[in-house]
Motif scaffolding. Structure first.
Motif, PDB file in Angstrom:
ATOM      1  N   ARG A   4      66.380 134.702  10.003  1.00  0.00           N
ATOM      2  CA  ARG A   4      66.781 136.165  10.032  1.00  0.00           C
ATOM      3  C   ARG A   4      65.915 137.094   9.047  1.00  0.00           C
ATOM      4  NH1 ARG A   4      73.276 136.457  10.865  1.00  0.00           N
ATOM      5  NH2 ARG A   4      73.046 136.439   8.401  1.00  0.00           N
ATOM      6  N   LEU A   5      65.822 136.788   8.138  1.00  0.00           N
ATOM      7  CA  LEU A   5      65.073 137.656   7.174  1.00  0.00           C
ATOM      8  C   LEU A   5      63.411 137.375   7.375  1.00  0.00           C
ATOM      9  CD1 LEU A   5      66.920 136.845   3.690  1.00  0.00           C
ATOM     10  CD2 LEU A   5      67.430 138.267   5.567  1.00  0.00           C
ATOM     11  N   ALA A   6      63.113 136.158   7.785  1.00  0.00           N
ATOM     12  CA  ALA A   6      61.694 136.298   8.068  1.00  0.00           C
ATOM     13  C   ALA A   6      61.271 137.054   9.419  1.00  0.00           C
ATOM     14  CB  ALA A   6      61.120 134.850   8.381  1.00  0.00           C
ATOM     15  N   ARG A   7      62.275 137.377  10.125  1.00  0.00           N
ATOM     16  CA  ARG A   7      62.293 138.287  11.360  1.00  0.00           C
ATOM     17  C   ARG A   7      62.214 139.705  10.740  1.00  0.00           C
ATOM     18  NH1 ARG A   7      66.445 136.833  13.833  1.00  0.00           N
ATOM     19  NH2 ARG A   7      65.851 135.074  14.890  1.00  0.00           N
ATOM     20  N   VAL A   8      62.952 140.006  10.050  1.00  0.00           N
ATOM     21  CA  VAL A   8      62.935 141.272   9.207  1.00  0.00           C
ATOM     22  C   VAL A   8      61.406 141.660   8.781  1.00  0.00           C
ATOM     23  CG1 VAL A   8      63.927 143.047   7.637  1.00  0.00           C
ATOM     24  CG2 VAL A   8      65.316 141.305   9.069  1.00  0.00           C
ATOM     25  N   ALA A   9      61.105 140.664   8.093  1.00  0.00           N
ATOM     26  CA  ALA A   9      59.658 140.735   7.410  1.00  0.00           C
ATOM     27  C   ALA A   9      58.726 140.966   8.251  1.00  0.00           C
ATOM     28  CB  ALA A   9      59.516 139.575   6.666  1.00  0.00           C
ATOM     29  N   ALA A  10      58.575 140.115   9.575  1.00  0.00           N
ATOM     30  CA  ALA A  10      57.634 140.236  10.470  1.00  0.00           C
ATOM     31  C   ALA A  10      57.561 141.619  11.259  1.00  0.00           C
ATOM     32  CB  ALA A  10      57.974 139.278  11.807  1.00  0.00           C
ATOM     33  N   ASN A  11      58.786 142.200  11.300  1.00  0.00           N
ATOM     34  CA  ASN A  11      58.777 143.552  11.993  1.00  0.00           C
ATOM     35  C   ASN A  11      58.915 144.774  11.123  1.00  0.00           C
ATOM     36  OD1 ASN A  11      59.092 142.704  14.654  1.00  0.00           O
ATOM     37  ND2 ASN A  11      61.252 142.063  14.063  1.00  0.00           N
ATOM     38  N   LEU A  12      58.788 144.469   9.813  1.00  0.00           N
ATOM     39  CA  LEU A  12      58.643 145.559   8.728  1.00  0.00           C
ATOM     40  C   LEU A  12      57.607 146.354   8.710  1.00  0.00           C
ATOM     41  CD1 LEU A  12      60.593 146.639   6.612  1.00  0.00           C
ATOM     42  CD2 LEU A  12      59.292 145.086   4.779  1.00  0.00           C
ATOM     43  N   SER A  13      57.959 147.925   8.778  1.00  0.00           N
ATOM     44  CA  SER A  13      56.590 148.943   8.809  1.00  0.00           C
ATOM     45  C   SER A  13      57.010 149.723   7.425  1.00  0.00           C
ATOM     46  CB  SER A  13      56.936 149.700  10.072  1.00  0.00           C
ATOM     47  OG  SER A  13      58.202 150.511   9.979  1.00  0.00           O
ATOM     48  N   PRO A  14      55.634 150.380   7.361  1.00  0.00           N
ATOM     49  CA  PRO A  14      55.644 151.295   6.115  1.00  0.00           C
ATOM     50  C   PRO A  14      56.685 152.335   6.282  1.00  0.00           C
ATOM     51  CG  PRO A  14      53.557 150.783   6.834  1.00  0.00           C
ATOM     52  CD  PRO A  14      54.335 150.084   8.146  1.00  0.00           C
ATOM     53  N   GLU A  15      57.085 152.834   7.646  1.00  0.00           N
ATOM     54  CA  GLU A  15      58.251 153.956   7.392  1.00  0.00           C
ATOM     55  C   GLU A  15      59.325 153.595   7.230  1.00  0.00           C
ATOM     56  OE1 GLU A  15      54.530 154.477   9.858  1.00  0.00           O
ATOM     57  OE2 GLU A  15      55.958 152.792  10.154  1.00  0.00           O
ATOM     58  N   GLN A  16      59.726 152.169   7.097  1.00  0.00           N
ATOM     59  CA  GLN A  16      61.036 151.718   6.413  1.00  0.00           C
ATOM     60  C   GLN A  16      60.959 151.697   4.968  1.00  0.00           C
ATOM     61  OE1 GLN A  16      60.753 148.170   8.993  1.00  0.00           O
ATOM     62  NE2 GLN A  16      62.911 148.834   9.834  1.00  0.00           N
ATOM     63  N   SER A  17      59.735 151.877   4.344  1.00  0.00           N
ATOM     64  CA  SER A  17      59.774 151.613   2.841  1.00  0.00           C
ATOM     65  C   SER A  17      60.698 152.227   2.094  1.00  0.00           C
ATOM     66  CB  SER A  17      58.388 152.004   2.376  1.00  0.00           C
ATOM     67  OG  SER A  17      58.225 151.419   1.022  1.00  0.00           O
ATOM     68  N   GLY A  18      61.321 151.646   0.916  1.00  0.00           N
ATOM     69  CA  GLY A  18      62.421 152.275   0.407  1.00  0.00           C
ATOM     70  C   GLY A  18      63.694 152.155   0.675  1.00  0.00           C
ATOM     71  N   LYS A  19      64.052 151.615   1.878  1.00  0.00           N
ATOM     72  CA  LYS A  19      65.222 151.597   2.404  1.00  0.00           C
ATOM     73  C   LYS A  19      65.950 150.345   2.277  1.00  0.00           C
ATOM     74  CE  LYS A  19      64.116 154.428   6.416  1.00  0.00           C
ATOM     75  NZ  LYS A  19      64.709 155.819   5.698  1.00  0.00           N
ATOM     76  N   LEU A  20      67.411 150.531   2.370  1.00  0.00           N
ATOM     77  CA  LEU A  20      68.206 149.173   2.084  1.00  0.00           C
ATOM     78  C   LEU A  20      68.265 148.584   3.628  1.00  0.00           C
ATOM     79  CD1 LEU A  20      70.077 147.098   0.888  1.00  0.00           C
ATOM     80  CD2 LEU A  20      71.923 149.010   1.068  1.00  0.00           C
ATOM     81  N   LEU A  21      68.037 147.688   4.014  1.00  0.00           N
ATOM     82  CA  LEU A  21      68.044 146.968   5.340  1.00  0.00           C
ATOM     83  C   LEU A  21      69.177 145.690   5.263  1.00  0.00           C
ATOM     84  CD1 LEU A  21      64.166 146.649   6.341  1.00  0.00           C
ATOM     85  CD2 LEU A  21      65.814 148.474   6.640  1.00  0.00           C
ATOM     86  N   ASN A  22      69.764 145.703   6.277  1.00  0.00           N
ATOM     87  CA  ASN A  22      70.785 144.639   6.825  1.00  0.00           C
ATOM     88  C   ASN A  22      69.911 143.540   7.373  1.00  0.00           C
ATOM     89  OD1 ASN A  22      73.083 143.395   6.923  1.00  0.00           O
ATOM     90  ND2 ASN A  22      73.804 144.238   8.998  1.00  0.00           N
ATOM     91  N   TRP A  23      70.409 142.229   7.294  1.00  0.00           N
ATOM     92  CA  TRP A  23      69.690 141.015   7.581  1.00  0.00           C
ATOM     93  C   TRP A  23      69.182 141.370   8.941  1.00  0.00           C
ATOM     94  CZ3 TRP A  23      71.814 139.148  12.114  1.00  0.00           C
ATOM     95  CH2 TRP A  23      73.127 139.454  12.369  1.00  0.00           C
ATOM     96  N   ASP A  24      69.831 142.102   9.921  1.00  0.00           N
ATOM     97  CA  ASP A  24      69.169 142.268  11.189  1.00  0.00           C
ATOM     98  C   ASP A  24      68.186 143.311  11.399  1.00  0.00           C
ATOM     99  OD1 ASP A  24      70.894 144.587  11.091  1.00  0.00           O
ATOM    100  OD2 ASP A  24      72.057 144.097  12.703  1.00  0.00           O
ATOM    101  N   GLY A  25      67.791 143.980  10.335  1.00  0.00           N
ATOM    102  CA  GLY A  25      66.694 145.055  10.324  1.00  0.00           C
ATOM    103  C   GLY A  25      67.518 146.369  10.502  1.00  0.00           C
ATOM    104  N   THR A  26      68.594 146.611  10.796  1.00  0.00           N
ATOM    105  CA  THR A  26      69.116 147.827  10.545  1.00  0.00           C
ATOM    106  C   THR A  26      69.378 148.604   9.376  1.00  0.00           C
ATOM    107  OG1 THR A  26      71.527 147.026  10.579  1.00  0.00           O
ATOM    108  CG2 THR A  26      70.279 147.339  13.030  1.00  0.00           C
ATOM    109  N   VAL A  27      69.256 149.837   9.231  1.00  0.00           N
ATOM    110  CA  VAL A  27      69.451 150.672   7.955  1.00  0.00           C
ATOM    111  C   VAL A  27      70.876 150.653   7.577  1.00  0.00           C
ATOM    112  CG1 VAL A  27      68.827 152.610   6.600  1.00  0.00           C
ATOM    113  CG2 VAL A  27      67.250 151.918   8.467  1.00  0.00           C
ATOM    114  N   LEU A  28      70.934 150.131   6.466  1.00  0.00           N
ATOM    115  CA  LEU A  28      72.181 150.357   5.595  1.00  0.00           C
ATOM    116  C   LEU A  28      72.475 151.527   4.558  1.00  0.00           C
ATOM    117  CD1 LEU A  28      73.152 146.722   4.469  1.00  0.00           C
ATOM    118  CD2 LEU A  28      74.245 148.162   6.484  1.00  0.00           C
ATOM    119  N   PRO A  29      73.431 152.302   4.523  1.00  0.00           N
ATOM    120  CA  PRO A  29      73.543 153.518   3.727  1.00  0.00           C
ATOM    121  C   PRO A  29      73.611 153.364   2.237  1.00  0.00           C
ATOM    122  CG  PRO A  29      75.723 152.864   4.306  1.00  0.00           C
ATOM    123  CD  PRO A  29      74.741 151.885   5.143  1.00  0.00           C
ATOM    124  N   PHE A  30      72.726 154.080   1.507  1.00  0.00           N
ATOM    125  CA  PHE A  30      72.825 153.800  -0.054  1.00  0.00           C
ATOM    126  C   PHE A  30      74.262 154.321  -0.688  1.00  0.00           C
ATOM    127  CE2 PHE A  30      67.901 154.273   0.147  1.00  0.00           C
ATOM    128  CZ  PHE A  30      67.785 152.778  -0.414  1.00  0.00           C
TER     129      PHE A  30
END
Length: 245
Positions: free
Chosen positions: A219-245
């Protein structure tokens, strides 16, 4: 050509799962850990680098040891980097149920492993990250480090340290983006995984939510494969969705 992968904290349950997953997928893998290479991996293609836990007699010793390992690892130009340090409890310390249980030793150990170690690795990697195109760095954190999501309280040392590592990633990502617009640096909640860290608390995990190390790695490798610079700095869940700080 398969991407070069670097797993820091490869001796952890999730770290080892990531090493095994990427090896199975044909990726060249470098691993860093304080522990020896597991016997089951000694005949694989992983390049295992062991950090000397007793390096140096002064405050700079551990940092110098980390700098040396990182300098060796970046020669291979990894483009996927996981930082997998994490500590919650040991034989002397469990998660605090009340502020009255907070102890300096537990708080210091939690910050030393959950914050200081990732910070030193990010510092050692930073020059490389500013220059490597499309590099992706995923720092394991935890959903309980979310200030906004905290509805239950407790677990003071762990929550504080994970909130701090989220801020470390956020602040580092802002600086990194000034130099490398193609880089992505995120903190990542891996979900509850069957490891020694979660073992005492698994009875409270809802049915179907406890994952094996192999399943979490996938699951984490899938997040890495789909990661984009626009997501930089965020806290992501194991499914790639954004979690609140």
């Amino acid at each position: 050509m398969a991407e070069q992968v670097l797993i820091i904290g490869a001796g952890s349950g999730i770290g080892r799962g990531l090493v095994e997953y990427y090896l199975q997928q044909g990726h060249p893998v470098q691993a860093m850990s304080r522990s020896n290479c597991p016997e089951a991996l000694t005949k694989t293609a992983v390049q295992w680098r062991q950090l000397d836990a007793n390096a140096g007699d002064d405050e700079e010793g551990p940092e110098l040891a980390i700098n040396k390992l990182v300098a060796e690892a970046i020669i291979a130009q990894p483009t996927i980097i996981f930082i997998c340090q994490g500590w919650l409890h040991d034989n002397k310390h469990g998660p605090e149920k009340t502020l009255r249980q907070l102890s300096p030793s537990q708080l210091q150990k939690s910050f030393a492993i959950n914050v200081l170690q990732p910070a030193l690795y990010l510092k050692a990697l930073f020059g490389y990250l500013t220059k490597q195109p499309q590099v992706k760095v995923l720092v394991l954190s935890a959903k309980v480090g979310s200030i906004t999501d905290n509805q239950l309280g407790g677990w003071y040392s762990y929550r504080l340290s994970k909130a701090a590592v989220n801020m470390l990633v956020k602040t580092s990502s802002i600086e990194l983006q000034r130099y490398n617009k193609t880089a992505a640096l995120v903190s990542l909640h891996p979900g509850t995984t069957d490891t020694p860290l979660s073992a005492p608390f698994q009875a409270n995990v809802p049915s179907g939510q406890l994952q094996t190390g192999a399943a979490t790695a996938q699951r984490l490798a899938r997040v890495a494969a789909n990661l984009s610079p626009e997501q930089s700095g965020k806290l992501l869940n194991w499914d790639g969705t954004v979690l609140p700080f």
